[in-house]
Design an enzyme around this catalytic site. Sequence first.
Site, PDB file in Angstrom:
ATOM      1  N   LYS A 143     -22.184 -27.199  -5.976  1.00 18.95           N
ATOM      2  CA  LYS A 143     -23.496 -27.539  -5.431  1.00 18.95           C
ATOM      3  C   LYS A 143     -24.078 -26.384  -4.627  1.00 18.95           C
ATOM      4  O   LYS A 143     -25.256 -26.013  -4.779  1.00 18.95           O
ATOM      5  CB  LYS A 143     -23.391 -28.783  -4.566  1.00 18.95           C
TER       6      LYS A 143
ATOM      7  N   ASP B  10     -26.080 -33.245  -5.661  1.00 17.14           N
ATOM      8  CA  ASP B  10     -25.379 -33.946  -4.583  1.00 17.14           C
ATOM      9  C   ASP B  10     -25.665 -35.437  -4.747  1.00 17.14           C
ATOM     10  O   ASP B  10     -26.221 -35.869  -5.774  1.00 17.14           O
ATOM     11  CB  ASP B  10     -25.821 -33.432  -3.210  1.00 17.14           C
TER      12      ASP B  10
END
Length: 359
Positions: free
Chosen positions: A275, A294
């Site tokens: 991420k 996320d």
Amino acid sequence: MKRPKAPSPPPQSTPPMLRRDLSITKQLRPISKIARNILQSSPQPLPTSTNPIAWTPLNISKSELYLPLTFPTGQTFRWKQTGPLQYTGAIGPHLISLKQLEDDGVGYFLHFTEDEDKARLDLFDFLNMGISLNELWKGFKVCDERFAQLAGFLEGARVLKQEPLECLVQFICSSNNNIQRITKMVDFISRKGKFLGCVGGFDFFEFPKLDSLVSVSETELREAGFGYRAKYIVGTMAALQSKPGGGVEWLDSLRNLDLQGAIDGLSSLPGVGPKVAACIALFSLDQHHAIPVDTHVWQIATRYLVPELAGTRLTPKICSRVSDAFVSKYGRYAGWAQTLLFIAELPSQKAILPSSFWE
């Protein structure tokens, strides 16, 4: 897990500008041909209490750049709000303010720079002005009715192009963190750089060079409240120093790789997971279809793109499927579309959108 190459956008949803050539570099209009039109006359003298800022207008509309939807939305933690619809920050060695003007355009002011021409070109590059937001959104609106509805309320949300080292450090700090603490950490690190000036009660610094960051100890960072992120920052700076050609050159070279290559390279650094790597790739490395997945982005995807994934766990395989779903829907600039959808979910924006969006 290796992610397949990003597919080209569907022909019917691709703006005419993009259909001519799907090469990313050819989609970007040359900086030298646009800068003279967008960045106009030289900045005015420094403001005083009796001589307020005289803004130099950018040749750009609100639909191409709206500051409140670009700066305080999680892309960067170094720009401060220094007045009504006004944001100030450092771009390299330049201290610059931007303000949304009454005519819905944007003005800029150079508080400090040693090279005004370079400052204006760096501002142009930082704002990603080689990319037409209106052209991109035309294609997004065709392929997604919900995007078209949101765009009418949230126009001008641009993706910035930051320096990779600066972006890297910011997003290591962002791991499992909130905006207030991230900003405090980034401010602490920024103070290792050259002081540029004070605007609106905030001190601004040029982001420190790698050599300065390498000298920061884990103990110093932990005492400043970085927690476990201290070891990641120290480890990453050491790892960058050992890269071929130096860490800054190595980071810049990731722009020349495909997205998976850039993600793999970034993920080799301590404290950089998929991420965080995707954030850095999108916000600094011209990887415009990077999708930082996320919990929030996964929830957006399961509501509107891949409802069959609702109720699943956010595993690496699911993250890959979510990312691929965005790219399949929006094409080579999927990261820009995802940015708008993410902004729409922020509490500050939800409050001003019609309730019909959430029913």
